[in-house]
Design a protein around this motif. Sequence first.
Motif, PDB file in Angstrom:
ATOM      1  N   ARG A 253      52.105  -9.735  23.676  1.00 32.35           N
ATOM      2  CA  ARG A 253      53.096  -9.083  24.546  1.00 32.35           C
ATOM      3  C   ARG A 253      52.681  -7.665  24.950  1.00 32.35           C
ATOM      4  NH1 ARG A 253      58.877 -10.088  22.281  1.00 32.35           N
ATOM      5  NH2 ARG A 253      59.312  -8.617  23.955  1.00 32.35           N
ATOM      6  N   GLY A 254      51.425  -7.300  24.735  1.00 33.69           N
ATOM      7  CA  GLY A 254      50.924  -6.017  25.205  1.00 33.69           C
ATOM      8  C   GLY A 254      50.962  -4.883  24.205  1.00 33.69           C
ATOM      9  N   VAL A 255      51.478  -5.132  23.007  1.00 31.09           N
ATOM     10  CA  VAL A 255      51.568  -4.060  22.006  1.00 31.09           C
ATOM     11  C   VAL A 255      50.174  -3.637  21.549  1.00 31.09           C
ATOM     12  CG1 VAL A 255      52.464  -3.411  19.728  1.00 31.09           C
ATOM     13  CG2 VAL A 255      53.842  -4.856  21.253  1.00 31.09           C
ATOM     14  N   GLY A 256      49.344  -4.611  21.195  1.00 31.40           N
ATOM     15  CA  GLY A 256      47.977  -4.297  20.761  1.00 31.40           C
ATOM     16  C   GLY A 256      47.191  -3.618  21.865  1.00 31.40           C
ATOM     17  N   ARG A 257      47.372  -4.058  23.079  1.00 27.85           N
ATOM     18  CA  ARG A 257      46.677  -3.459  24.221  1.00 27.85           C
ATOM     19  C   ARG A 257      47.095  -2.001  24.409  1.00 27.85           C
ATOM     20  NH1 ARG A 257      44.392  -4.802  29.282  1.00 27.85           N
ATOM     21  NH2 ARG A 257      43.840  -2.777  30.131  1.00 27.85           N
ATOM     22  N   ALA A 258      48.400  -1.719  24.268  1.00 27.93           N
ATOM     23  CA  ALA A 258      48.872  -0.340  24.407  1.00 27.93           C
ATOM     24  C   ALA A 258      48.260   0.547  23.328  1.00 27.93           C
ATOM     25  CB  ALA A 258      50.393  -0.289  24.351  1.00 27.93           C
ATOM     26  N   LEU A 259      48.200   0.037  22.119  1.00 28.86           N
ATOM     27  CA  LEU A 259      47.585   0.811  21.033  1.00 28.86           C
ATOM     28  C   LEU A 259      46.100   1.025  21.292  1.00 28.86           C
ATOM     29  CD1 LEU A 259      49.344  -0.810  17.960  1.00 28.86           C
ATOM     30  CD2 LEU A 259      49.377   1.638  18.522  1.00 28.86           C
ATOM     31  N   LEU A 260      45.401  -0.027  21.703  1.00 26.95           N
ATOM     32  CA  LEU A 260      43.963   0.103  21.943  1.00 26.95           C
ATOM     33  C   LEU A 260      43.688   1.061  23.097  1.00 26.95           C
ATOM     34  CD1 LEU A 260      41.268  -0.865  20.858  1.00 26.95           C
ATOM     35  CD2 LEU A 260      41.386  -2.791  22.455  1.00 26.95           C
ATOM     36  N   ASP A 261      44.505   1.017  24.146  1.00 22.40           N
ATOM     37  CA  ASP A 261      44.345   1.969  25.246  1.00 22.40           C
ATOM     38  C   ASP A 261      44.524   3.408  24.753  1.00 22.40           C
ATOM     39  OD1 ASP A 261      43.855  -0.087  27.048  1.00 22.40           O
ATOM     40  OD2 ASP A 261      45.841   0.001  27.972  1.00 22.40           O
ATOM     41  N   ALA A 262      45.492   3.615  23.876  1.00 25.57           N
ATOM     42  CA  ALA A 262      45.713   4.961  23.328  1.00 25.57           C
ATOM     43  C   ALA A 262      44.534   5.403  22.464  1.00 25.57           C
ATOM     44  CB  ALA A 262      47.016   5.004  22.529  1.00 25.57           C
ATOM     45  N   VAL A 263      43.946   4.475  21.724  1.00 30.43           N
ATOM     46  CA  VAL A 263      42.744   4.791  20.940  1.00 30.43           C
ATOM     47  C   VAL A 263      41.606   5.171  21.880  1.00 30.43           C
ATOM     48  CG1 VAL A 263      40.957   3.780  19.452  1.00 30.43           C
ATOM     49  CG2 VAL A 263      43.380   3.441  18.903  1.00 30.43           C
ATOM     50  N   HIS A 264      41.462   4.439  22.988  1.00 33.28           N
ATOM     51  CA  HIS A 264      40.414   4.776  23.965  1.00 33.28           C
ATOM     52  C   HIS A 264      40.667   6.153  24.573  1.00 33.28           C
ATOM     53  CE1 HIS A 264      39.600   0.206  24.494  1.00 33.28           C
ATOM     54  NE2 HIS A 264      39.048   0.687  23.409  1.00 33.28           N
ATOM     55  N   ASP A 265      41.923   6.496  24.833  1.00 36.24           N
ATOM     56  CA  ASP A 265      42.258   7.843  25.320  1.00 36.24           C
ATOM     57  C   ASP A 265      41.842   8.900  24.297  1.00 36.24           C
ATOM     58  OD1 ASP A 265      43.348   6.705  27.599  1.00 36.24           O
ATOM     59  OD2 ASP A 265      45.437   7.027  26.982  1.00 36.24           O
ATOM     60  N   GLU A 266      42.110   8.617  23.024  1.00 36.61           N
ATOM     61  CA  GLU A 266      41.730   9.539  21.943  1.00 36.61           C
ATOM     62  C   GLU A 266      40.214   9.701  21.905  1.00 36.61           C
ATOM     63  OE1 GLU A 266      42.397  12.031  18.513  1.00 36.61           O
ATOM     64  OE2 GLU A 266      43.722  11.331  20.107  1.00 36.61           O
ATOM     65  N   ALA A 267      39.492   8.592  22.037  1.00 40.80           N
ATOM     66  CA  ALA A 267      38.025   8.649  22.029  1.00 40.80           C
ATOM     67  C   ALA A 267      37.523   9.520  23.167  1.00 40.80           C
ATOM     68  CB  ALA A 267      37.445   7.239  22.139  1.00 40.80           C
ATOM     69  N   GLY A 268      38.119   9.367  24.348  1.00 36.63           N
ATOM     70  CA  GLY A 268      37.726  10.193  25.485  1.00 36.63           C
ATOM     71  C   GLY A 268      38.021  11.657  25.255  1.00 36.63           C
ATOM     72  N   ALA A 269      39.189  11.943  24.687  1.00 34.32           N
ATOM     73  CA  ALA A 269      39.569  13.333  24.419  1.00 34.32           C
ATOM     74  C   ALA A 269      38.647  13.988  23.401  1.00 34.32           C
ATOM     75  CB  ALA A 269      41.020  13.394  23.935  1.00 34.32           C
ATOM     76  N   ARG A 270      38.126  13.200  22.476  1.00 38.67           N
ATOM     77  CA  ARG A 270      37.236  13.744  21.448  1.00 38.67           C
ATOM     78  C   ARG A 270      35.769  13.711  21.863  1.00 38.67           C
ATOM     79  NH1 ARG A 270      39.173  12.540  15.334  1.00 38.67           N
ATOM     80  NH2 ARG A 270      41.402  12.377  15.678  1.00 38.67           N
ATOM     81  N   GLY A 271      35.482  13.102  22.998  1.00 38.66           N
ATOM     82  CA  GLY A 271      34.104  13.059  23.475  1.00 38.66           C
ATOM     83  C   GLY A 271      33.218  12.083  22.735  1.00 38.66           C
ATOM     84  N   TRP A 272      33.796  11.075  22.112  1.00 39.00           N
ATOM     85  CA  TRP A 272      32.978  10.077  21.424  1.00 39.00           C
ATOM     86  C   TRP A 272      32.230   9.240  22.451  1.00 39.00           C
ATOM     87  CZ3 TRP A 272      37.757   8.393  18.150  1.00 39.00           C
ATOM     88  CH2 TRP A 272      37.945   9.300  17.109  1.00 39.00           C
ATOM     89  N   GLY A 273      30.958   9.021  22.228  1.00 43.51           N
ATOM     90  CA  GLY A 273      30.158   8.226  23.138  1.00 43.51           C
ATOM     91  C   GLY A 273      30.384   6.737  22.984  1.00 43.51           C
ATOM     92  N   ALA A 274      30.915   6.327  21.837  1.00 48.54           N
ATOM     93  CA  ALA A 274      31.172   4.910  21.586  1.00 48.54           C
ATOM     94  C   ALA A 274      32.228   4.789  20.501  1.00 48.54           C
ATOM     95  CB  ALA A 274      29.891   4.195  21.149  1.00 48.54           C
TER      96      ALA A 274
END
Length: 195
Positions: A114-135
């Motif tokens: 129902r999109g809950v996992g996707r919302a969490l994973l998108d937020a993790v990807h946002d966090e990765a971008g904010a921290r400058g992680w390459g992967a």
Amino acid sequence: MTWVREMVAGDAAAVSAVRVAGWRAAYAGMIPGAYLDAMSVERDAALREERFAAGRAAGLRDLVAVGADGADGRVVGWACCGPRDTPGAGAGSGAGAGEGELYALYVRPDLLGRGVGRALLDAVHDEAGARGWGALVLWVVEANARARRFYEAAGYRADGGAQSEEYDGVPVREVRYRRAAGDSQSGPATPRSLR
């Protein structure tokens, strides 16, 4: 709608309820039933509370999903990410500079798909971008086909890394997945907000 916010200490019991239910649903037939049956929300909540401040100090970020079941503010999912070289993260965790790791992602079993996992994973990807992680890397139980499809749909690929964890003396094989920063995801985004 599903919203994602940062976890607070008061969320520990709700996160543990999601985590224990998630383990029992996801790993049935993969991890010994006696191990799953012995899991306790109360013991897990005590551990979450104990690790919460230490995790923040080590650079971990705990996120919770709320609202997917119509109960505004009710925790229905949890994810934890941080730098890949976090001490105590397990075998194979020390890695290249600038990488992050998704340590956990669980959704209440009745809300899968129902999109809950996707919302969490998108937020993790946002966090990765904010921290400058390459992967970002993560470990997934090799036999967990549903989880593997979920991560693959989000741009993760198995990178050849493997390890085993023992549960009640039974080795359970895990495989490592990796997603380079900027990899696109499939499908429409789910609304989220980091409040």
